[in-house]
Design an enzyme around this catalytic site. Structure first.
Site, PDB file in Angstrom:
ATOM      1  N   ARG A  14      -7.080  27.475   0.985  1.00 19.30           N
ATOM      2  CA  ARG A  14      -6.793  28.886   0.719  1.00 19.30           C
ATOM      3  C   ARG A  14      -7.623  29.847   1.553  1.00 19.30           C
ATOM      4  O   ARG A  14      -7.076  30.747   2.203  1.00 19.30           O
ATOM      5  CB  ARG A  14      -7.046  29.225  -0.767  1.00 19.30           C
ATOM      6  CG  ARG A  14      -5.916  28.880  -1.683  1.00 19.30           C
ATOM      7  CD  ARG A  14      -6.470  28.440  -3.013  1.00 19.30           C
ATOM      8  NE  ARG A  14      -7.138  27.165  -2.816  1.00 19.30           N
ATOM      9  CZ  ARG A  14      -6.501  25.991  -2.840  1.00 19.30           C
ATOM     10  NH1 ARG A  14      -5.240  25.947  -3.133  1.00 19.30           N
ATOM     11  NH2 ARG A  14      -7.131  24.858  -2.590  1.00 19.30           N
ATOM     12  N   THR A  15      -8.934  29.693   1.518  1.00 14.81           N
ATOM     13  CA  THR A  15      -9.782  30.708   2.155  1.00 14.81           C
ATOM     14  C   THR A  15      -9.529  30.739   3.656  1.00 14.81           C
ATOM     15  O   THR A  15      -9.317  31.807   4.239  1.00 14.81           O
ATOM     16  CB  THR A  15     -11.268  30.411   1.846  1.00 14.81           C
ATOM     17  OG1 THR A  15     -11.388  30.156   0.448  1.00 14.81           O
ATOM     18  CG2 THR A  15     -12.151  31.579   2.232  1.00 14.81           C
ATOM     19  N   LYS A  18     -23.148  17.205  18.558  1.00 12.50           N
ATOM     20  CA  LYS A  18     -24.177  16.872  19.563  1.00 12.50           C
ATOM     21  C   LYS A  18     -25.547  17.366  19.127  1.00 12.50           C
ATOM     22  O   LYS A  18     -26.519  17.215  19.854  1.00 12.50           O
ATOM     23  CB  LYS A  18     -23.817  17.515  20.901  1.00 12.50           C
ATOM     24  CG  LYS A  18     -22.473  17.098  21.457  1.00 12.50           C
ATOM     25  CD  LYS A  18     -22.156  17.931  22.709  1.00 12.50           C
ATOM     26  CE  LYS A  18     -20.666  17.936  22.994  1.00 12.50           C
ATOM     27  NZ  LYS A  18     -20.279  19.035  23.881  1.00 12.50           N
ATOM     28  N   ARG A  39     -17.809  29.221   6.305  1.00 13.28           N
ATOM     29  CA  ARG A  39     -18.081  28.430   5.086  1.00 13.28           C
ATOM     30  C   ARG A  39     -19.013  27.302   5.480  1.00 13.28           C
ATOM     31  O   ARG A  39     -18.838  26.664   6.527  1.00 13.28           O
ATOM     32  CB  ARG A  39     -16.788  27.866   4.514  1.00 13.28           C
ATOM     33  CG  ARG A  39     -17.054  26.876   3.375  1.00 13.28           C
ATOM     34  CD  ARG A  39     -15.811  26.443   2.688  1.00 13.28           C
ATOM     35  NE  ARG A  39     -15.259  27.511   1.870  1.00 13.28           N
ATOM     36  CZ  ARG A  39     -14.226  27.358   1.044  1.00 13.28           C
ATOM     37  NH1 ARG A  39     -13.643  26.176   0.927  1.00 13.28           N
ATOM     38  NH2 ARG A  39     -13.785  28.366   0.324  1.00 13.28           N
ATOM     39  N   HIS A  83     -19.257  33.128  -3.340  1.00 13.33           N
ATOM     40  CA  HIS A  83     -17.952  33.116  -2.655  1.00 13.33           C
ATOM     41  C   HIS A  83     -17.344  34.512  -2.856  1.00 13.33           C
ATOM     42  O   HIS A  83     -16.402  34.699  -3.631  1.00 13.33           O
ATOM     43  CB  HIS A  83     -17.075  32.024  -3.272  1.00 13.33           C
ATOM     44  CG  HIS A  83     -15.830  31.697  -2.495  1.00 13.33           C
ATOM     45  ND1 HIS A  83     -15.312  32.489  -1.476  1.00 13.33           N
ATOM     46  CD2 HIS A  83     -14.974  30.630  -2.619  1.00 13.33           C
ATOM     47  CE1 HIS A  83     -14.211  31.930  -1.012  1.00 13.33           C
ATOM     48  NE2 HIS A  83     -13.990  30.803  -1.683  1.00 13.33           N
TER      49      HIS A  83
HETATM   50  N1   CP Z   1     -10.539  29.029  -3.703  1.00 21.49           N
HETATM   51  C1   CP Z   1     -10.951  28.410  -2.582  1.00 21.49           C
HETATM   52  O1   CP Z   1     -12.039  28.705  -2.041  1.00 21.49           O
HETATM   53  O2   CP Z   1     -10.095  27.468  -2.107  1.00 21.49           O
HETATM   54  P1   CP Z   1     -10.296  26.633  -0.772  1.00 21.49           P
HETATM   55  O3   CP Z   1     -11.499  25.742  -0.966  1.00 21.49           O
HETATM   56  O4   CP Z   1      -9.037  25.868  -0.558  1.00 21.49           O
HETATM   57  O5   CP Z   1     -10.576  27.628   0.333  1.00 21.49           O
END
Ligand code: CP
Length: 351
Positions: free
Chosen positions: A52-53, A81, A102, A130
């Site tokens: 999603r993100t 590396k 992320r 998040h």
């Molecule tokens: N909600 C969420 O962060 O989903 P993903 O891990 O798929 O990005």
């Protein structure tokens, strides 16, 4: 100084409201915004898996007319590396106008911001925060409940490692008359850096007992990847499952959210109930991320101060999941709380 988004609480509520309101406008008239970011490039650095993100950010940028570069598998980049986080971010930020990152370690996106030459957005830093999931959740609440205040919110599952719920509680506690019921086992309760500043919350170990009181039920996955061992995970998995029998104890105006992905914590039979809004919620995320990209690239906002605290002689962060353990160039900086305890500037662990 760049308009990084590391923690929503670095900005005022009026900025959150502005992003959410723009997200709603984009959703109503998406064609007006096509081409608003033509010529801009977004770099996506995903050191951890995402559906999603990552894809909603990419889709958001493409819908705004911009381009995307990046990786979703660090082993296919020069990280394999041995290139450091600092150097990777320095290089990719030179190729990008905005970055989304992320990473599995708490505080890593703040650390990245310190060497970035363009704004960077936190798409999840370990079990810490998040913030763009929270913007997604807030847009969902505004659309589906019509408000961000006067809500009783039950949060169920892995409250210890679930970064989405940490950001959510930090943000929603800033709105009037919200209260929280934290539904989990003792082992997976909220960390103290989330609960310490909260006025209106209580704990429960029973979803059955509290579901009837709630305006919002926010279910979460048990975060297998953050447990110290498989045995510890097994002890916690399958403890809370929302099925139709339980949902029938909820009010007719209850809404059920989940950041997804789900495992077995919401039975598939629940998907067809009108109170189950988690797929709609994921879709709202794309519009709020379009709004965020537009605002960061085009609006003149006061940038956040990255380091607010200071170094205390001889004091080190001992959280083994904090970025301070793996990036030796960073100073161990802390913010002093009113009770004289210290909060790590990167991972928020208290000591
Ligand atoms: N909600 C969420 O962060 O989903 P993903 O891990 O798929 O990005």
């Amino acid at each position: 100084m760049k308009n990084h988004l590391i923690d929503l609480n670095d900005f005022s509520k009026s900025h959150w409201d502005e992003i959410i309101a723009l997200g709603e406008k984009i959703m109503d008239n998406p064609h007006i915004y096509e081409g608003s970011c033509r010529g801009s490039i977004m770099g996506t650095l995903f050191y951890e898996p995402s559906t999603r993100t990552q894809m909603s950010f990419q889709s958001a940028m493409l819908r705004l007319g911009g381009g995307i570069i990046g990786f979703d598998n660090p082993t296919a980049s020069s990280i394999v590396k041995g290139e450091s986080l600092k150097d990777t971010v320095k290089i990719v930020s030179g190729y990008s106008d905005i970055m989304v990152m992320r990473h599995p370690v708490a505080g890593s996106v703040k650390a990245a911001a310190m060497s970035a030459d363009c704004p960077i957005i936190n798409a999840g830093d370990g079990g810490h925060l998040h913030p763009t999931q929270t913007l997604t959740d807030m847009l969902t609440l505004r659309k589906e409940k019509g408000r961000l205040n006067n809500l009783k919110i039950g949060i169920c599952g892995d409250l210890k490692y679930g970064r989405t719920v940490h950001s959510l509680v930090k943000a929603l506690s800033c709105y009037e008359n919200n209260s929280f019921v934290f539904i989990s086992t003792d082992e997976l309760q909220m960390p103290s850096y989330i609960t310490a500043p909260l006025a209106n919350h209580r704990k429960s170990d029973s979803l059955d007992e509290v579901i009837g009181e709630l305006d919002v039920l926010y279910m979460t996955r048990i975060q297998r990847e953050r447990f110290p061992s498989e045995a510890e995970y097994e002890k916690q998995s399958s403890r809370y499952i929302l099925d139709m029998e339980k949902l029938d104890k909820g009010r007719s105006d209850l809404i059920v959210l989940h950041p997804l992905p789900r495992l077995n914590e919401i039975a598939v039979e629940v998907d067809d109930d009108p109170r189950a809004l988690y797929f709609k919620q994921a879709n709202y995320g794309m519009y709020v991320r379009m709004a965020l990209i537009l605002i960061i690239l085009n609006y003149d906002i006061e940038p956040p101060v990255l380091i607010k605290g200071r170094v205390y002689e001889g004091v080190k962060c001992e959280n083994e999941k904090c970025i301070l353990q793996t990036e030796p160039h960073l100073k161990h900086s802390f913010i002093e709380n009113s009770d004289k305890t210290l909060t790590c500037e990167y991972c928020e662990a208290r000591k």
